[in-house]
Design a protein around this motif. Sequence first.
Motif, PDB file in Angstrom:
ATOM      1  N   LEU A 213     -10.243   8.317  -2.337  1.00  0.00           N
ATOM      2  CA  LEU A 213     -11.666   8.630  -2.182  1.00  0.00           C
ATOM      3  C   LEU A 213     -12.490   7.358  -2.081  1.00  0.00           C
ATOM      4  O   LEU A 213     -13.451   7.272  -1.316  1.00  0.00           O
ATOM      5  N   LEU A 214     -12.092   6.372  -2.892  1.00  0.00           N
ATOM      6  CA  LEU A 214     -12.815   5.117  -2.916  1.00  0.00           C
ATOM      7  C   LEU A 214     -12.714   4.416  -1.561  1.00  0.00           C
ATOM      8  O   LEU A 214     -13.702   3.877  -1.045  1.00  0.00           O
ATOM      9  N   ALA A 215     -11.516   4.443  -1.000  1.00  0.00           N
ATOM     10  CA  ALA A 215     -11.309   3.791   0.288  1.00  0.00           C
ATOM     11  C   ALA A 215     -12.150   4.484   1.364  1.00  0.00           C
ATOM     12  O   ALA A 215     -12.754   3.824   2.210  1.00  0.00           O
TER      13      ALA A 215
ATOM     14  N   ALA B 180      -2.346   1.116  -3.930  1.00  0.00           N
ATOM     15  CA  ALA B 180      -2.747   0.488  -2.669  1.00  0.00           C
ATOM     16  C   ALA B 180      -2.326   1.295  -1.455  1.00  0.00           C
ATOM     17  O   ALA B 180      -3.071   1.423  -0.488  1.00  0.00           O
ATOM     18  N   ASN B 181      -1.147   1.876  -1.522  1.00  0.00           N
ATOM     19  CA  ASN B 181      -0.651   2.626  -0.358  1.00  0.00           C
ATOM     20  C   ASN B 181      -1.559   3.816  -0.073  1.00  0.00           C
ATOM     21  O   ASN B 181      -1.819   4.159   1.074  1.00  0.00           O
ATOM     22  N   GLU B 182      -2.038   4.429  -1.146  1.00  0.00           N
ATOM     23  CA  GLU B 182      -2.941   5.571  -1.041  1.00  0.00           C
ATOM     24  C   GLU B 182      -4.252   5.161  -0.366  1.00  0.00           C
ATOM     25  O   GLU B 182      -4.764   5.865   0.505  1.00  0.00           O
ATOM     26  N   ALA B 183      -4.756   3.982  -0.749  1.00  0.00           N
ATOM     27  CA  ALA B 183      -6.041   3.525  -0.209  1.00  0.00           C
ATOM     28  C   ALA B 183      -5.884   3.016   1.217  1.00  0.00           C
ATOM     29  O   ALA B 183      -6.801   3.126   2.033  1.00  0.00           O
ATOM     30  N   SER B 184      -4.717   2.460   1.531  1.00  0.00           N
ATOM     31  CA  SER B 184      -4.551   1.804   2.829  1.00  0.00           C
ATOM     32  C   SER B 184      -4.435   2.792   3.986  1.00  0.00           C
ATOM     33  O   SER B 184      -4.356   2.391   5.142  1.00  0.00           O
TER      34      SER B 184
ATOM     35  N   VAL C 284      -7.302  -3.642   2.201  1.00  0.00           N
ATOM     36  CA  VAL C 284      -6.963  -3.184   0.853  1.00  0.00           C
ATOM     37  C   VAL C 284      -6.044  -4.225   0.209  1.00  0.00           C
ATOM     38  O   VAL C 284      -4.967  -4.511   0.723  1.00  0.00           O
ATOM     39  N   TYR C 285      -6.505  -4.788  -0.905  1.00  0.00           N
ATOM     40  CA  TYR C 285      -5.688  -5.800  -1.587  1.00  0.00           C
ATOM     41  C   TYR C 285      -4.963  -5.167  -2.757  1.00  0.00           C
ATOM     42  O   TYR C 285      -5.598  -4.658  -3.681  1.00  0.00           O
ATOM     43  N   PRO C 286      -3.642  -5.188  -2.723  1.00  0.00           N
ATOM     44  CA  PRO C 286      -2.890  -4.649  -3.867  1.00  0.00           C
ATOM     45  C   PRO C 286      -2.821  -5.693  -4.973  1.00  0.00           C
ATOM     46  O   PRO C 286      -2.301  -6.786  -4.771  1.00  0.00           O
TER      47      PRO C 286
ATOM     48  N   ILE D 149      -0.463  -2.951   4.106  1.00  0.00           N
ATOM     49  CA  ILE D 149      -0.403  -2.212   5.373  1.00  0.00           C
ATOM     50  C   ILE D 149       0.193  -0.842   5.064  1.00  0.00           C
ATOM     51  O   ILE D 149       1.209  -0.740   4.382  1.00  0.00           O
ATOM     52  N   PHE D 150      -0.471   0.200   5.582  1.00  0.00           N
ATOM     53  CA  PHE D 150      -0.028   1.560   5.255  1.00  0.00           C
ATOM     54  C   PHE D 150       1.366   1.838   5.801  1.00  0.00           C
ATOM     55  O   PHE D 150       1.646   1.577   6.955  1.00  0.00           O
ATOM     56  N   LYS D 151       2.205   2.327   4.941  1.00  0.00           N
ATOM     57  CA  LYS D 151       3.493   2.818   5.427  1.00  0.00           C
ATOM     58  C   LYS D 151       3.782   4.162   4.760  1.00  0.00           C
ATOM     59  O   LYS D 151       3.519   4.361   3.581  1.00  0.00           O
TER      60      LYS D 151
END
Lengths: 297, 524
Positions: free
Chosen positions: B122-124, B142-146, B153-155, B176-178
């Motif tokens: 939600l934040l992203a 991070a993966n959720e936000a990316s 997005v910085y993990p 990076i989203f995966k």
Amino acid sequence: MENVVELKDKKYPELLKKIKGAPKKLYYKGNWEDIFSAEGGPASGGKNCLAVVGSRRLTSYGRRMTQLLVSEIAASGITIVSGFMYGGDEAAHQATVEVGGRTIAVMPCGIDLIHPEYQEELYQKILDNRGLILSEFEGNFPPALWTYPKRDRIVAGLSQAVLVVEAGLVSGTFITVKHARSFGRKVFAVPGPLTSEVSKGTAQMIKEGAEIVTEAKDVLKYFKLDSCLAGPSNSIGAMIKMSDQEKKIMENLKREPLEADGLARALSLPVSKISADLSLMQIKGFIKQEGNKYYVQ
Amino acid sequence: MLVKVASAANLGLETIKVDVEVHLANRGLPGFEIVGLPDKAVDESKERVRAAILSSGIEFPAKKIIVNLAPADIPKEGSFYDLPIALGILKSVLPFSLPEKSLFFGELSLDGSLRHTRGAFLLALFAQEAGFENLFVPKDSANEASVIKGIKVYPVENLFELTNHFLGRKLITPAIFKKSEIDERLPAPAEFDMKEILGQEQAKRAMEIAASGSHNIIMIGSPGSGKTMLARALPGILPPLSEEESLEVTKLYSATGNIPPGGSLVTNRQFRAPHHTASQVGLIGGGTRPQPGEISLAHRGVLFLDEFNEFPRSVMEALRQPLEDGHLTISRSRERVEYPADFMLVASANPCPCGYLNHPKKNCVCSPRQIRKYQKRISGPILDRIDLHVVIQPVDVEEFSENQKASEFLESSEKIRKRVALAREIQLKRFKKENIYSGQDARYINCYTNAQMKNSHIKKYCQLTKEVEQLLKQAGLKFQLSARSYMKMIKVARTIADLDGAGDIGIIHMAEALQYRPKIYEDV
């Protein structure tokens, strides 16, 4: 006006008068004159009364048979007597009023009560069809365990014969039959599958001498009446209009009532292929669904 | 000295910006206060922050520290202000500057590391909409936000790493989203395959239709007849979520902390099966800070209510409005929250108290009065909102061991699922023009399936030919269908036609739909 008939009255039902311990007073609602009129009429002196009794736990087979037999018998002018209990009694009353026949409901409670109360609609229908509600108990007398067998004696006493559709080995239906035998009345029993608990009782009755009933004529013959229905309806004509698949469905259902799954298996077709046919045939009135199984109408 | 760090608060599915202001005063006794309507979890953040800073090898300033969470009149909850508060304090101690347009979010552990925190997705989303560029979140989140594009997005693994990043010693690379394997496992795959269930051809067909059009379905049958098994096999024939649906569901799951560490998008349709002792708040949603209930967690998926008539009446009736609208508003004196709740209801019930009414082998021992009372527990309005009614008969296992032919009909879930997916595609195309609102707003539930059609849609997309209308009218008389049932029948017939790949609703489609009309419970 108080609706009471006393034992000494002229209009007291003849058949009931004959039995030992006949009720001294009968309270009633509805149409006494038509049914128990002393002079002539369609059912003079209440002579054309048939008691129809069955298990409270009527199976879909029992309900079906009650409907088939009683509607024809009632339509032929016989007055159907029963006990207004749910199950077999209710089915008999229902079948009678559906064909506009006359029926007598003998209550196990005071005349002002409707028991069971949720059958009020049926109660009204019985009265609307010039039927009769009867009880030997006055006012708001509550039903009790001992009033049922007393009621059963009136059911048997009023009727020339008793037709048993389904009965367990230990059941109230046996009480009615016992009364009927001691009053010298005829007993008819409908055979059923022996695997069913409620057909074991009727089998027992047949063993003990009850007459086996396979069609309404068996009963009507005893009353020296002809069936008012002219044979089976024109099902042959209807068959011609059916598609091949519909015909196959009919064939299977004639052999044995089945649910959709069983029918699909018997025809080796996916259920989606026969569902539409089943609905259409139901709407056209070829088949009927009861307790999830389909029957040939 | 005053430091401002940007963070955000989630109110239901909406996110608002929260400025974390940290003030360190040189005068006065050393202390640490948080103001701005913090709840217990926010208030306790003081202790976590202190310990985390010390564990990172940095001295905690012995000054009077005041933290203000602005705007000050909105209640703040949760543990995710730990990171912005800690940063505010660190900035006054260490010589670094915070990058512009950055949001910070995360719960601290006492050893200085960051823990997986709910709501990252939600934040992203908010960051993207509000024009932020950088987002600092715990590594596990991070993966959720990316998933959201357009922001970095910085993990962050721990505080120490983050200070190094700002001091320019060692930079953190943006995530990076995966696609993660974790998502695939949520929910657990179907317990049964449809081919493991013997017989029940009609019920399986009903399940297929229900899955295709997202229709509500009720199964009535004796104990042991396979109701639960059928329901448990249902996830296996459901198609995966579309991209838009997936975003909707992920929002809900992120807000409730149901996304596991390392997880990202919810891609499978959810299957929720709350027990009948569930409270109304648990099922519908609510609480002083309104939380989504099971019906929202089942959004775009399945809500399975086993032993439906054992649910308390009030809970059952509360389902009525969301069943109709596909969303619900929870109103409290302080706030008003909207949650989507467009789910497919799968209910199962016994026909009578003993359960053996119409059983082929066992005798029912219930009186009609008991049966009536039992069946009345499910109210008419609820039954009216259920599209498909199926009676389940127990299967004679012996018949199957003898009858080879019967086994030929057994289809695997995969095969059924393909048909369902095709039918859904047809529906998606049909309703494409109807979705004028973006899927971002919970208030506007997009129409994706036949079950969601309103009367105006039915008029538009379900034109009946004269013969079909005639049939429906006849059936209405014969089976005593209510006006609402009429509409339901049309919707179901539309789905059957879609499964068939037919453009118009034909007689066979309508006739088949009529098989699933309300049956046993119809006079309730």
